[in-house]
Design a protein around this motif. Structure first.
Motif, mmCIF file in Angstrom:
data_model
loop_
_atom_site.group_PDB
_atom_site.id
_atom_site.type_symbol
_atom_site.label_atom_id
_atom_site.label_comp_id
_atom_site.label_asym_id
_atom_site.label_seq_id
_atom_site.Cartn_x
_atom_site.Cartn_y
_atom_site.Cartn_z
ATOM 1 N N LEU A 1 58.109 55.614 52.446
ATOM 2 C CA LEU A 1 56.943 55.524 51.833
ATOM 3 C C LEU A 1 55.891 54.886 52.515
ATOM 4 O O LEU A 1 56.112 53.867 53.076
ATOM 5 C CB LEU A 1 57.080 54.716 50.489
ATOM 6 N N ASN A 2 54.655 55.574 52.857
ATOM 7 C CA ASN A 2 53.540 55.171 53.714
ATOM 8 C C ASN A 2 52.872 54.304 52.802
ATOM 9 O O ASN A 2 52.238 54.382 51.913
ATOM 10 C CB ASN A 2 52.853 56.230 54.295
ATOM 11 N N TYR A 3 52.468 53.088 53.259
ATOM 12 C CA TYR A 3 51.503 51.919 52.781
ATOM 13 C C TYR A 3 50.203 52.311 53.507
ATOM 14 O O TYR A 3 50.184 52.841 54.588
ATOM 15 C CB TYR A 3 52.063 50.644 52.892
ATOM 16 N N MET A 4 48.975 51.667 52.898
ATOM 17 C CA MET A 4 48.016 51.854 53.594
ATOM 18 C C MET A 4 46.976 50.760 53.571
ATOM 19 O O MET A 4 47.099 49.801 52.765
ATOM 20 C CB MET A 4 47.208 53.043 52.787
ATOM 21 N N LEU A 5 46.027 50.741 54.371
ATOM 22 C CA LEU A 5 44.903 49.708 54.374
ATOM 23 C C LEU A 5 43.913 49.960 53.493
ATOM 24 O O LEU A 5 43.429 51.099 53.684
ATOM 25 C CB LEU A 5 44.092 49.538 55.933
ATOM 26 N N SER A 6 43.352 49.123 52.715
ATOM 27 C CA SER A 6 42.387 49.420 51.782
ATOM 28 C C SER A 6 41.513 48.340 51.729
ATOM 29 O O SER A 6 41.818 47.211 52.332
ATOM 30 C CB SER A 6 42.995 49.607 50.100
ATOM 31 N N ALA A 7 40.357 48.337 51.216
ATOM 32 C CA ALA A 7 39.404 47.437 51.270
ATOM 33 C C ALA A 7 38.656 47.156 49.646
ATOM 34 O O ALA A 7 38.727 48.282 48.883
ATOM 35 C CB ALA A 7 38.317 47.671 52.210
ATOM 36 N N GLY A 8 38.288 46.031 49.426
ATOM 37 C CA GLY A 8 37.635 45.755 48.175
ATOM 38 C C GLY A 8 37.103 44.515 48.027
ATOM 39 O O GLY A 8 36.687 43.879 48.913
ATOM 40 N N ARG A 9 36.673 44.065 46.836
ATOM 41 C CA ARG A 9 36.043 42.691 46.481
ATOM 42 C C ARG A 9 36.899 41.830 46.448
ATOM 43 O O ARG A 9 37.720 41.860 45.746
ATOM 44 C CB ARG A 9 35.093 43.049 45.357
ATOM 45 N N ILE A 10 36.117 40.401 46.927
ATOM 46 C CA ILE A 10 36.895 39.367 46.568
ATOM 47 C C ILE A 10 37.109 38.858 45.249
ATOM 48 O O ILE A 10 38.083 38.516 44.908
ATOM 49 C CB ILE A 10 36.339 38.121 47.553
ATOM 50 N N SER A 11 36.039 39.271 44.521
ATOM 51 C CA SER A 11 36.252 38.970 43.139
ATOM 52 C C SER A 11 37.373 39.669 42.255
ATOM 53 O O SER A 11 37.989 38.920 41.282
ATOM 54 C CB SER A 11 34.888 39.494 42.283
ATOM 55 N N TYR A 12 37.660 40.986 42.725
ATOM 56 C CA TYR A 12 38.806 41.612 41.998
ATOM 57 C C TYR A 12 40.125 40.787 42.426
ATOM 58 O O TYR A 12 41.187 40.715 41.549
ATOM 59 C CB TYR A 12 38.910 43.030 42.400
ATOM 60 N N LEU A 13 40.319 40.362 43.686
ATOM 61 C CA LEU A 13 41.395 39.724 44.201
ATOM 62 C C LEU A 13 41.568 38.410 43.297
ATOM 63 O O LEU A 13 42.691 38.140 42.700
ATOM 64 C CB LEU A 13 41.447 39.409 45.567
ATOM 65 N N ILE A 14 40.519 37.757 43.248
ATOM 66 C CA ILE A 14 40.587 36.672 42.603
ATOM 67 C C ILE A 14 40.771 36.566 41.038
ATOM 68 O O ILE A 14 41.641 35.840 40.482
ATOM 69 C CB ILE A 14 39.403 35.759 42.581
ATOM 70 N N ASN A 15 40.388 37.616 40.471
ATOM 71 C CA ASN A 15 40.500 37.715 38.931
ATOM 72 C C ASN A 15 41.885 38.183 38.562
ATOM 73 O O ASN A 15 42.426 37.879 37.628
ATOM 74 C CB ASN A 15 39.451 38.681 38.387
ATOM 75 N N SER A 16 42.139 39.016 39.580
ATOM 76 C CA SER A 16 43.892 39.496 39.476
ATOM 77 C C SER A 16 44.552 38.225 39.542
ATOM 78 O O SER A 16 45.650 38.153 38.775
ATOM 79 C CB SER A 16 44.029 40.591 40.473
ATOM 80 N N ALA A 17 44.656 37.521 40.558
ATOM 81 C CA ALA A 17 45.325 36.205 40.524
ATOM 82 C C ALA A 17 45.319 35.295 39.418
ATOM 83 O O ALA A 17 46.382 34.704 39.018
ATOM 84 C CB ALA A 17 44.977 35.631 41.945
ATOM 85 N N LYS A 18 43.830 35.014 39.030
ATOM 86 C CA LYS A 18 43.866 34.204 37.809
ATOM 87 C C LYS A 18 44.647 34.738 36.549
ATOM 88 O O LYS A 18 45.401 34.271 35.865
ATOM 89 C CB LYS A 18 42.476 34.118 37.338
ATOM 90 N N ALA A 19 44.692 36.167 36.316
ATOM 91 C CA ALA A 19 45.373 36.831 35.316
ATOM 92 C C ALA A 19 46.737 36.777 35.407
ATOM 93 O O ALA A 19 47.453 36.485 34.341
ATOM 94 C CB ALA A 19 45.139 38.321 35.277
ATOM 95 N N GLU A 20 47.178 36.671 36.607
ATOM 96 C CA GLU A 20 48.817 36.342 36.875
ATOM 97 C C GLU A 20 48.953 34.821 37.292
ATOM 98 O O GLU A 20 49.938 34.439 37.533
ATOM 99 C CB GLU A 20 49.224 37.118 37.959
ATOM 100 N N LYS A 21 47.912 33.957 36.958
ATOM 101 C CA LYS A 21 48.265 32.513 37.358
ATOM 102 C C LYS A 21 48.826 32.210 38.660
ATOM 103 O O LYS A 21 49.875 31.382 38.793
ATOM 104 C CB LYS A 21 49.132 31.661 36.068
ATOM 105 N N ARG A 22 48.101 32.707 39.622
ATOM 106 C CA ARG A 22 48.570 32.648 41.207
ATOM 107 C C ARG A 22 47.498 32.049 41.868
ATOM 108 O O ARG A 22 46.245 32.481 41.804
ATOM 109 C CB ARG A 22 48.833 33.833 41.478
ATOM 110 N N SER A 23 47.832 30.887 42.529
ATOM 111 C CA SER A 23 46.538 30.295 43.444
ATOM 112 C C SER A 23 46.216 31.206 44.549
ATOM 113 O O SER A 23 47.131 32.063 44.985
ATOM 114 C CB SER A 23 47.150 28.978 43.911
ATOM 115 N N VAL A 24 44.892 30.828 44.718
ATOM 116 C CA VAL A 24 44.224 31.699 46.025
ATOM 117 C C VAL A 24 43.749 30.711 46.950
ATOM 118 O O VAL A 24 42.927 29.817 46.851
ATOM 119 C CB VAL A 24 43.355 32.656 45.656
ATOM 120 N N ILE A 25 44.344 30.721 48.219
ATOM 121 C CA ILE A 25 43.766 29.846 49.374
ATOM 122 C C ILE A 25 43.048 30.575 50.335
ATOM 123 O O ILE A 25 43.723 31.599 50.896
ATOM 124 C CB ILE A 25 44.833 29.126 50.139
ATOM 125 N N GLN A 26 41.963 30.087 50.975
ATOM 126 C CA GLN A 26 41.115 30.493 52.001
ATOM 127 C C GLN A 26 41.121 29.834 53.239
ATOM 128 O O GLN A 26 41.137 28.539 53.271
ATOM 129 C CB GLN A 26 39.617 30.605 51.613
#
Length: 387
Positions: free
Chosen positions: A83-108
């Motif tokens: 199965l091929n995976y791929m490089l994608s691009a998106g907004r930081i807000s979507y990543l953070i909101n997704s992490a919050k919904a799953e109660k996962r910390s985000v570190i920069q």
């Protein structure tokens, strides 16, 4: 490390326009680490690279951990490691909101890079997100969402980049055991299908297949003697969840029960002629099916970590057929030969259980023990013509 890690991630339609523009001196490139989640697909964490340039209104997160569910033959390709995976691009807000919904910390971690290095990294990502370049064949240990960024930084910075942090000295399997400690059945299943390569000691580069370890190595890495991380920010810190307290049925509980129950049936058979044929056949069918899966992943897939799997010694694929050819009267000569050889092999596995080149899950020990006992029990019974 798979698509669900960034629920709602959007591909930027404006990338083609921004690709022609270089980053300004105020641009920042950061490694983003998302902590492990509760689900199996998110249990190992996630890595992404955030490129932001306020002067140009640019803020985009690049992610190597996505795939397309609409891929023809998706599940078969996934199992076969094609199965091929791929490089994608998106907004930081979507990543953070997704992490919050799953109660996962985000570190920069903001990286200490020159403007030329930032532009080289950005140009590489823009070039590789093109439809003809964005796909790659994913490998959990050696080519994933974390190792891709490790390799990119090594290519751009060259020999000036030094990974100062020492390796933990653990094997790939030991790392998986740590991350799957609260998922005993998933850990058991994964242990069964992973072969001897998983028991290699992961050096400092290879242990960066885990996002957490990639982050830790960046913490101590230097470029020309200076720290590569100039600032570390906790974007979102999830509350620690209290571990659930209560009885949990572990795989080894089940296999020990089967072992002891099988021995009980054998003893009852000797004393009261109670047949244990159905039990032995069922156990052979189950272990044979496990063996078929191991055989498939070893010989018919591209997975590097599933080859040379010593579990096939007891989870023998032909057990599925042998279940209906053995355990019946009158006993044939090849029955006797099989019981003798199979029993000796199982006893050898028991004797070298903790020194085998491959670490076996503790739940396997009772199965091997029962097979060793049963083989010689049946060998005795065939000689007595009392199968």
């Amino acid at each position: 490390m798979i698509k669900k890690l960034l629920i709602g991630l959007l591909t930027f339609t404006a990338l083609s326009a921004t690709a022609q523009n270089s980053l300004s001196d105020k641009a920042e490139i950061s490694l983003i680490t998302v902590a492990p989640g509760n689900e199996l697909y998110s249990g190992f964490g996630h890595s992404a690279l955030w490129v932001e340039d306020e002067s140009k209104g640019l803020s985009v997160v690049f992610n190597y951990g996505t795939f397309d569910f609409e891929t023809p033959g998706f599940y078969m390709k996934f199992v076969r490691g094609k199965l091929n995976y791929m490089l994608s691009a998106g907004r930081i807000s979507y990543l953070i909101n997704s992490a919050k919904a799953e109660k996962r910390s985000v570190i920069q971690q903001k990286l200490n890079l020159s403007n030329a290095q930032k532009n080289e990294i950005y140009s590489f990502l823009i070039e590789n997100i093109r439809p003809e370049n964005r796909f790659y064949q994913y490998d959990f240990f050696f080519d994933n969402c974390s190792t891709r960024f490790r390799d990119l930084l090594e290519d751009v910075l060259g020999e000036g980049l030094v990974w100062e942090r020492e390796a933990e000295g653990l094997t790939f399997r030991e790392y998986l055991d740590i991350y799957l400690a609260d998922k005993p059945w998933q850990d058991f299943g994964i242990d069964l299908v992973l072969g001897q390569p998983t028991d290699q000691i992961a050096d400092k580069r290879n242990e960066m297949f885990l996002p957490d370890l990639l982050m830790f190595h960046f913490d101590e890495a230097t470029y020309n003697g200076k720290p590569i991380v100039k600032d570390k920010i906790i974007i979102y810190e999830a509350d620690e969840e209290e571990a659930a307290i209560g009885f949990q049925i572990l795989p080894e509980y089940i296999t020990w029960f089967l072992c002891l129950f099988g021995i009980f049936l054998s003893v009852r058979h000797h004393k009261s002629k109670l047949s244990d044929v159905w039990f032995n056949r069922l156990l052979f069918v189950i272990t044979g099916l496990v063996g078929c899966l191991i055989f498939f992943l070893w010989f018919l897939s591209d997975h590097v970590a599933t080859v040379n799997n010593w579990n096939m010694i007891w989870a023998f694929p032909l057990n599925v057929v042998l279940a209906f050819l053995l355990f019946k009267k009158p006993a044939k000569k090849w029955h006797t030969a099989f019981y003798a050889v199979f029993g000796i092999v199982q006893f050898m596995v028991l004797g070298f259980y903790y020194t085998l080149p491959q670490a076996m899950h503790t739940a396997v020990l009772p199965i091997v023990l029962y097979f060793a006992f049963k083989s010689f029990n049946l060998l005795y019974r065939t000689k007595k013509m009392n199968v």
